[in-house]
Design an enzyme around this catalytic site. Structure first.
Site, PDB file in Angstrom:
ATOM      1  N   HIS A 174      30.710  26.594  32.844  1.00  0.00           N
ATOM      2  CA  HIS A 174      31.588  27.145  31.809  1.00  0.00           C
ATOM      3  C   HIS A 174      31.419  26.475  30.442  1.00  0.00           C
ATOM      4  O   HIS A 174      31.890  27.006  29.450  1.00  0.00           O
ATOM      5  CB  HIS A 174      33.035  27.063  32.270  1.00  0.00           C
ATOM      6  CG  HIS A 174      33.261  27.804  33.550  1.00  0.00           C
ATOM      7  ND1 HIS A 174      32.765  27.352  34.756  1.00  0.00           N
ATOM      8  CD2 HIS A 174      33.881  28.969  33.815  1.00  0.00           C
ATOM      9  CE1 HIS A 174      33.080  28.211  35.706  1.00  0.00           C
ATOM     10  NE2 HIS A 174      33.763  29.189  35.169  1.00  0.00           N
ATOM     11  N   GLU A 200      42.628  35.926  36.559  1.00  0.00           N
ATOM     12  CA  GLU A 200      42.116  35.028  37.604  1.00  0.00           C
ATOM     13  C   GLU A 200      43.065  34.945  38.798  1.00  0.00           C
ATOM     14  O   GLU A 200      42.637  34.766  39.944  1.00  0.00           O
ATOM     15  CB  GLU A 200      41.887  33.635  37.018  1.00  0.00           C
ATOM     16  CG  GLU A 200      40.785  33.562  35.975  1.00  0.00           C
ATOM     17  CD  GLU A 200      39.467  34.100  36.484  1.00  0.00           C
ATOM     18  OE1 GLU A 200      39.157  33.952  37.681  1.00  0.00           O
ATOM     19  OE2 GLU A 200      38.730  34.706  35.680  1.00  0.00           O
ATOM     20  N   TYR A 235      41.943  29.182  34.380  1.00  0.00           N
ATOM     21  CA  TYR A 235      41.826  28.855  35.807  1.00  0.00           C
ATOM     22  C   TYR A 235      42.965  27.953  36.257  1.00  0.00           C
ATOM     23  O   TYR A 235      43.438  28.038  37.383  1.00  0.00           O
ATOM     24  CB  TYR A 235      40.470  28.210  36.107  1.00  0.00           C
ATOM     25  CG  TYR A 235      39.319  29.086  35.696  1.00  0.00           C
ATOM     26  CD1 TYR A 235      39.028  30.252  36.408  1.00  0.00           C
ATOM     27  CD2 TYR A 235      38.541  28.788  34.593  1.00  0.00           C
ATOM     28  CE1 TYR A 235      37.994  31.083  36.021  1.00  0.00           C
ATOM     29  CE2 TYR A 235      37.496  29.613  34.193  1.00  0.00           C
ATOM     30  CZ  TYR A 235      37.225  30.756  34.919  1.00  0.00           C
ATOM     31  OH  TYR A 235      36.214  31.584  34.519  1.00  0.00           O
ATOM     32  N   HIS A 266      26.052  32.774  39.403  1.00  0.00           N
ATOM     33  CA  HIS A 266      27.484  32.522  39.338  1.00  0.00           C
ATOM     34  C   HIS A 266      28.268  33.834  39.466  1.00  0.00           C
ATOM     35  O   HIS A 266      28.019  34.788  38.746  1.00  0.00           O
ATOM     36  CB  HIS A 266      27.817  31.841  38.020  1.00  0.00           C
ATOM     37  CG  HIS A 266      29.141  31.198  38.026  1.00  0.00           C
ATOM     38  ND1 HIS A 266      29.317  29.870  38.334  1.00  0.00           N
ATOM     39  CD2 HIS A 266      30.380  31.712  37.815  1.00  0.00           C
ATOM     40  CE1 HIS A 266      30.603  29.596  38.295  1.00  0.00           C
ATOM     41  NE2 HIS A 266      31.262  30.686  37.980  1.00  0.00           N
ATOM     42  N   ALA A 267      29.195  33.868  40.424  1.00  0.00           N
ATOM     43  CA  ALA A 267      29.907  35.110  40.731  1.00  0.00           C
ATOM     44  C   ALA A 267      30.697  35.620  39.534  1.00  0.00           C
ATOM     45  O   ALA A 267      31.332  34.850  38.828  1.00  0.00           O
ATOM     46  CB  ALA A 267      30.857  34.891  41.900  1.00  0.00           C
ATOM     47  N   HIS A 323      38.400  37.567  45.455  1.00  0.00           N
ATOM     48  CA  HIS A 323      38.772  37.178  44.096  1.00  0.00           C
ATOM     49  C   HIS A 323      38.128  38.098  43.056  1.00  0.00           C
ATOM     50  O   HIS A 323      38.807  38.628  42.174  1.00  0.00           O
ATOM     51  CB  HIS A 323      38.357  35.721  43.846  1.00  0.00           C
ATOM     52  CG  HIS A 323      38.521  35.291  42.424  1.00  0.00           C
ATOM     53  ND1 HIS A 323      39.621  34.598  41.983  1.00  0.00           N
ATOM     54  CD2 HIS A 323      37.733  35.478  41.336  1.00  0.00           C
ATOM     55  CE1 HIS A 323      39.503  34.381  40.687  1.00  0.00           C
ATOM     56  NE2 HIS A 323      38.360  34.894  40.265  1.00  0.00           N
ATOM     57  N   GLU A 324      36.817  38.279  43.143  1.00  0.00           N
ATOM     58  CA  GLU A 324      36.117  39.093  42.145  1.00  0.00           C
ATOM     59  C   GLU A 324      36.626  40.532  42.158  1.00  0.00           C
ATOM     60  O   GLU A 324      36.762  41.165  41.118  1.00  0.00           O
ATOM     61  CB  GLU A 324      34.604  39.054  42.373  1.00  0.00           C
ATOM     62  CG  GLU A 324      33.966  37.669  42.222  1.00  0.00           C
ATOM     63  CD  GLU A 324      34.207  37.009  40.873  1.00  0.00           C
ATOM     64  OE1 GLU A 324      34.465  37.733  39.894  1.00  0.00           O
ATOM     65  OE2 GLU A 324      34.164  35.769  40.805  1.00  0.00           O
ATOM     66  N   HIS A 356      39.603  41.189  40.007  1.00  0.00           N
ATOM     67  CA  HIS A 356      39.292  41.528  38.611  1.00  0.00           C
ATOM     68  C   HIS A 356      38.993  43.032  38.485  1.00  0.00           C
ATOM     69  O   HIS A 356      39.471  43.700  37.581  1.00  0.00           O
ATOM     70  CB  HIS A 356      38.045  40.777  38.128  1.00  0.00           C
ATOM     71  CG  HIS A 356      38.248  39.310  37.922  1.00  0.00           C
ATOM     72  ND1 HIS A 356      39.196  38.800  37.079  1.00  0.00           N
ATOM     73  CD2 HIS A 356      37.602  38.228  38.438  1.00  0.00           C
ATOM     74  CE1 HIS A 356      39.130  37.470  37.083  1.00  0.00           C
ATOM     75  NE2 HIS A 356      38.167  37.102  37.906  1.00  0.00           N
TER      76      HIS A 356
HETATM   77 ZN   LIG Z   1      37.577  35.170  38.305  1.00  0.00          ZN
END
Ligand SMILES: [Zn+2]
Length: 612
Positions: free
Chosen positions: A511, A409, A521, A351-352, A381-382, A385
């Site tokens: 999750h 997020e 999210y 999971h990323a 996206h990552e 962060h």
């Molecule tokens: Zn994220």
């Protein structure tokens, strides 16, 4: 989409928290006899220093555990987790003693609130409780990572089954994968999960919260109940768009599979939507694409393959976006230490996730990248962060976080929204002559909505379920029925097969065993459009909002950085205002973005019996 490492999320706030256990005077409580504001400041300062140091060792341990799952690394992660939880709880209890001290400055007050309410899974002070809680949490996380489903009777691992749910169009095989994954992964976790809820609720009560759910809702600069109302208000703003999308999609699935598989009315069968949890539907765009306006003229996966992109090249492209806004390049250690692809010879959590190991510059991502459009988006996206983490790295430990957890997020998702045809041309992936003309906009927007709009009710219901579980309204016997009731109520979807009474279907969603709060999210889906519109306004974009790219605009970068570098040092409305000029979260930017699609869907749905 995806997450900031759930372990990291825990690490930032609880496991990585520190205080007493590393101190020699572990048994000596902070000075809580008639404490003064100066005592509170001193306590906060000492706690932050300890947390900072402990968080680094903890993050390294979790990193190794997530990239090399064995009994040994599970044991080490559980141990460091237990230490961290004990420390976090001690710090939280001490912080609670200071909360009403007269003359507290706002910064110290805010840090005390964060210490008291910021634990994801609080252990009670009962002997052995922290150890038990962490053993369960680690066991659940690993069980998910090692989970398998079946396809035609053959075992298939988590990342492969996720991908197959997106591409397979055989309803029997989809049903088999859906059923096997939910039964194999979820059901064995049920008793552990119920026990975990019991322990963590005791911990929350000791800190003065009604239950863990109330504690989770306390982190938004407003009373817990007001936050629940705010999410309902935001959902009401965007629900009409979801309802039209549901109606249109159901009709297309009915056309493709026939009424025996997908009836014309009622809920949609959960396994037909291109995603194991029906949380994003973009993978079945081929099924819903409208004649004429449906073909957007290119496919990002095909573009990546045609240009010989591999995992590394995809990551470099993501970095390139941030560089174009004026951000410094990623450190070399990012490339040396990240995990980009799935190792062939060991179990990992695919999971990323994005990591900040040393609270300074040792930022990394952990992914099992496949060369496709989804993972291209996830990388952007990552990295969002990681750039956020680096922007606030000068702040003190308790401020090293997003303004609220939805912000973190939303940043990466805002960047990902900019993966427009214009952007793909700018980075050399798409031939300028292949940019779809304006009459293809319906297709572009529908493709986006299948992910972004479809997600909203799912994003809301995961924590509605957990709030109910932690509050006690949902008991273990009803875990699965309550889950599917919520999925029916909010998403309008139904399982492909009857679910047995002893199932634990929520456990088949990362999750839940990973204990990552989920409201972030939902907020992120709303916020990313607010951020995106603000960026496009700053860039002076005058065309349709969904075509805007602010790639290469350093003015946007500077304004964005002004918000990012505030971290969690101020209430979130202050940070929101720094970038967007408003202090309210609201869904209007999302509605503007999809306005042309809304009109088109209403027209398409004329005469249909919408709803479920
Ligand atoms: Zn994220």
């Amino acid at each position: 989409m995806k997450i900031a490492a759930s372990l990291l999320a825990i690490a930032t706030m609880s496991l990585a928290t520190p205080a007493h256990a590393l101190q020699a005077d572990q048994d000596k409580p902070a000075n809580t006899e008639n404490p003064t504001a100066a005592d509170a400041r001193e306590f906060v300062e000492a706690t932050e220093k300890q947390m900072f140091d402990f968080s680094i060792d903890a993050a390294r341990t979790y990193w190794i555990n997530s990239t090399y799952i064995t009994d040994d690394t599970d044991a080490l992660a559980a141990k460091v987790g237990a230490q961290g939880t004990t420390m976090a709880v001690n710090a939280a209890i001490d912080a609670a003693q200071f909360k009403d001290v007269a003359g507290l400055d706002p910064v110290t007050k805010r840090k005390l609130d964060k210490l008291r309410g910021g634990i994801v899974l609080p252990a009670p002070t009962t002997e052995g409780a922290a150890t038990e809680l962490n053993e369960i949490a680690t066991k659940l996380n690993s069980a998910y990572g090692k989970g398998k489903g079946t396809l035609n009777g053959e075992e298939i691992n988590g990342s492969d089954i996720e991908a197959a749910m997106g591409t397979n169009r055989n309803p029997e095989e989809l049903s088999e994968m859906w059923e096997s994954w939910h039964s194999n992964v979820g059901a064995p976790m049920k008793d552990d999960y119920a026990r975990m809820v019991e322990i963590a609720n005791e911990g929350a009560k000791e800190l003065g919260f009604a239950d863990v759910g109330a504690m989770w809702r306390s982190g938004y600069d407003m009373p817990a109940d007001d936050f629940a109302r705010l999410t309902d208000k935001l959902w009401a703003q965007v629900k009409p768009l979801y309802d039209e999308l549901h109606c249109y999609t159901r009709d297309k699935l009915n056309e493709k599979y026939g009424a025996a598989v997908q009836p014309e009315t009622g809920p949609i069968r959960a396994d037909l939507l291109g995603n194991m949890w029906a949380q994003e539907w973009g993978n079945i765009y081929d099924i819903v694409a409208p004649a004429g306006a449906g073909d957007i003229g290119y496919d990002t996966t095909e573009l990546l393959v045609a240009k010989d992109y591999d995992a590394m090249k995809m990551v470099k492209a993501g970095e390139g976006f941030f560089s174009s806004l004026g951000f410094e390049p990623l450190p070399e250690s990012f490339y040396e230490r990240s995990m980009f692809t799935k190792p062939a010879d060991r179990e990992v959590v695919c999971h990323a996730s994005a990591w900040d190991i040393d609270n300074k510059d040792d930022i990394r991502i952990k992914m099992c990248i496949k060369v496709n459009g989804d993972d291209f988006t996830t990388i952007h996206h990552e990295l969002g962060h990681n750039y956020y983490q680096r922007a606030y790295n000068e702040l003190s430990y308790l401020q090293l976080d997003g303004a609220n957890d939805g912000f973190h997020e939303a940043i990466g998702d805002m960047i990902a929204l900019s993966i427009t045809p214009e952007y793909l041309v700018q980075v050399g992936l798409l031939d300028a002559k292949k940019v779809p003309s304006a009459d293809k906009d319906t297709g572009l927007l529908l493709r986006q909505a299948m992910d972004k709009v479809a997600f909203l009710p799912f994003g809301l219901l995961v924590d509605k379920w957990r709030w109910g579980v932690f509050k006690g309204d949902i008991q273990p016997d009803n875990y699965t029925s309550a889950w599917h009731d919520l999925k029916l109520q909010y998403q309008g979807i139904t399982p492909p097969v009857e679910r047995p009474a002893d199932a634990f279907d929520p456990g088949a969603k990362y999750h839940i065993p990973g204990n990552t709060p989920y409201s972030r999210y939902f907020l992120a889906r709303i916020l990313q459009f607010q951020f995106y519109k603000a960026a496009c306004d700053t860039a002076g974009w005058t065309g349709p909002l969904h075509r805007c790219s602010f790639y290469g605009n350093e003015q946007v970068g500077a304004k964005l950085n002004a918000m990012l570098e505030m971290g969690a040092s101020k209430p979130w409305p202050d940070a929101l205002e720094a970038f967007t000029g408003t202090r309210e979260m609201d869904g209007s930017a999302m509605i503007s973005y999809f306005a042309p699609l809304m009109d088109w869907l209403k027209e398409e749905n004329t005469g249909k019996s919408c709803g479920w």
